[in-house]
Design an enzyme around this catalytic site. Structure first.
Site, PDB file in Angstrom:
ATOM      1  N   GLU A   1      19.465 -17.250 -32.744  1.00  0.00           N
ATOM      2  CA  GLU A   1      18.567 -16.110 -32.795  1.00  0.00           C
ATOM      3  C   GLU A   1      19.268 -14.952 -33.519  1.00  0.00           C
ATOM      4  OE1 GLU A   1      17.591 -15.252 -28.776  1.00  0.00           O
ATOM      5  OE2 GLU A   1      16.569 -17.170 -28.429  1.00  0.00           O
ATOM      6  N   HIS A   2      18.493 -13.970 -33.904  1.00  0.00           N
ATOM      7  CA  HIS A   2      19.080 -12.822 -34.588  1.00  0.00           C
ATOM      8  C   HIS A   2      19.938 -12.010 -33.621  1.00  0.00           C
ATOM      9  CE1 HIS A   2      16.953 -13.342 -38.351  1.00  0.00           C
ATOM     10  NE2 HIS A   2      15.815 -13.507 -37.693  1.00  0.00           N
ATOM     11  N   ALA A   3      21.025 -11.467 -34.135  1.00  0.00           N
ATOM     12  CA  ALA A   3      21.887 -10.621 -33.315  1.00  0.00           C
ATOM     13  C   ALA A   3      21.111  -9.398 -32.857  1.00  0.00           C
ATOM     14  CB  ALA A   3      23.123 -10.193 -34.116  1.00  0.00           C
TER      15      ALA A   3
ATOM     16  N   ASP B   1      20.829 -14.914 -38.788  1.00  0.00           N
ATOM     17  CA  ASP B   1      21.035 -13.764 -39.680  1.00  0.00           C
ATOM     18  C   ASP B   1      21.432 -14.180 -41.090  1.00  0.00           C
ATOM     19  OD1 ASP B   1      20.500 -11.929 -37.632  1.00  0.00           O
ATOM     20  OD2 ASP B   1      22.577 -11.964 -36.947  1.00  0.00           O
TER      21      ASP B   1
END
Length: 501
Positions: free
Chosen positions: A233-235, A244
């Site tokens: 998942e995105h940071a 990312d």
């Protein structure tokens, strides 16, 4: 692209069976994915309050997790297992104990809060595991095993096929040189004299195609939820995860493709006017697709335009492609520079393109000035934080600093309202990860891809030189990243941050 199709089909299925999905801190309820159960038992004469902060949340204010009243025996809370948590137990605003721990999914834990002696207010916090967590990485190992088997089959099947046809190929090779063998074997088309004069076919850059296919596969995997693994998942804000990397990869690929494609068209005699028409049309299609279909999120019904998101992924990719294509059309060379010795030979992929470098330096200077010098009401100059409860809660409405301020000034409410920092940092301000200032650095990153394409053209056929140039760039860019980030996630001058690009 067949391997990419197979990977796209296998990866989501293999990891979605794990049942892992993002969760958040809250009390009560049954355990879900990325959650564990933490029970507080108290023998303390006074009530106690438990606070938590995530180690991934930079300088965040402690948040309340649970309260154990004096007449209660225990209280259970569901906690997140994504990141390490720092917990603190207080009584009457006095800290009794604190600890940091990474809890694992599905586990049930207990904390026993007991008074040391009857005469003082200090406490001892003991920890125990009531139920062991489950192995959340087992599905990932299974998926990797399946992929390894598939990769092995892609190697073995052609090998077996070549061995099976080896006899026929040897026979054809023996038959072709001498016409007297045509009684026993048929002359293949490759032995005809006319083939010698045929024009060589244009070959594609297989490494670029492979990189594009790999990026597409990872993109599909990430869009399917990545099995719920936090690193897919995105940071939340600063930091770098697999998710990312996908869009920067595509931007880099666009830059390389522009150099190769436009150079080929110029060599075929395509005029600059024709190139301008082509790149303008393609840009318009990309931006309209993103504007009208992918990012349409009305709040008042299907015909409402009040919350139409103006920035977006395809909009950024389209604009980046437009700028890079203009640069290549205006300053790109029709043919690669001739090989030369000395210093010129070692810089033949740089010096002929000095107008492009000058433009990029000016563009990046503009980004630096706007990011670090633009006054933002209520925020310190050069602020790069997430706002909310971060930075000790001093700048709750400063999400994104100058980048967020410019986007809110230009787009108003027509921008992304659920940034990745919203859950962890408790932000309330809208922030668009595809905003205006980030697009400047997107163009710069695409230019790095253009530079890779020029290296391929300048040193075509010389793999050692190509790899040496790439290694040199890796050292230069890696060292600059280490200096700017101070090799930390949050303490650097310019941290690695995909939201701010």
């Amino acid at each position: 692209m067949e391997p990419g199709v197979v990977l796209q089909a296998i990866l989501p299925v293999c990891l979605l069976i794990s049942g892992i999905h993002g969760g958040q801190l809250h009390t009560g309820g049954s355990l879900k994915m990325d959650q564990a159960l933490l029970t507080f038992h108290t023998g303390f004469p006074e009530g106690v309050d438990v606070f938590y902060t995530s180690d991934y949340c930079y300088k965040c204010l402690p948040q309340p997790l649970a309260s154990v009243e004096r007449d209660m025996l225990n209280v259970s809370s569901v906690i997140s297992t994504k990141f390490t948590l720092s917990l603190r137990v207080d009584s009457r605003n006095v800290s009794l104990c604190s600890w940091s721990q990474t809890y694992e999914e599905g586990g049930q834990y207990s904390v026993w809060i007991q008074q040391q002696t009857a005469s003082n207010t200090s406490a001892i916090c003991r920890h125990s595991v009531d139920e062991n967590p489950r192995n959340v990485y087992l599905p990932l190992l299974v998926a990797l095993l399946v992929l390894a088997v598939v990769a092995l089959l892609f190697v073995l099947v052609p090998y077996v096929n070549r061995k099976y046809n080896a006899t026929k190929r040897i026979k054809d090779a023996c038959c072709c040189p001498s016409p007297r063998h045509t009684v026993d074997c048929e002359v293949t088309p490759t032995c005809e004299a006319g083939d010698a004069d045929a024009k060589p076919k244009h070959t594609r850059l297989h490494s670029l195609d492979t990189f594009r296919g790999f990026s597409m596969t990872v993109m599909v995997f990430v869009n399917y939820g990545g099995g719920g693994y936090w690193f897919m998942e995105h940071a939340p804000w600063n930091g770098l995860t697999v998710a990312d990397l996908v869009m920067p990869w595509f931007v880099f690929i666009i830059g390389t493709s522009v150099v190769l494609a436009f150079g080929s068209m110029r060599r075929k005699g395509v005029s600059r006017v024709q190139l301008l028409r082509k790149l303008t049309w393609r840009t318009a299609v990309l931006m309209l697709l993103g504007f009208c279909f992918l990012n349409y999120s009305p709040k008042d019904g299907p015909l409402s335009w009040s919350w139409l998101r103006i920035p977006g992924v395809l909009q950024r990719l389209g604009f980046t492609y437009f700028v890079l294509s203009l640069m290549q059309t205006a300053w790109g060379q029709t043919a690669a520079p001739a090989r030369a010795g000395g210093c010129w030979g070692r810089a033949q992929d740089l010096l002929p393109y000095w107008p492009e470098w000058l433009f990029i330096v000016l563009l990046e200077t503009l980004w630096l000035c706007l990011t670090f010098l633009l006054p933002v009401p209520g925020c310190p100059a050069g602020y790069l934080g997430a706002g909310g409860i971060g930075d000790h809660g001093l700048y709750p409405d400063c999400t994104g600093g100058a980048a967020g301020h410019v986007d809110r000034w230009v787009f108003g409410d027509n921008m992304f309202r659920w940034p990745t920092c919203r859950e962890l940092y408790r932000t309330t301000m809208p922030f668009d990860p595809e905003g205006i200032l980030g697009t400047i650095n997107s163009v710069v990153m695409g230019f790095m891809g253009m530079q890779a394409g020029k290296i391929f053209l300048c040193y075509r056929g010389d793999s050692v030189q190509i790899l040496s140039r790439f290694l040199g760039w890796a050292v230069v860019l890696g060292a600059s990243t280490a200096v700017l980030s101070k090799c930390t996630r949050d303490e650097g001058f310019i941290p690695v941050n995909k939201n701010l690009w």
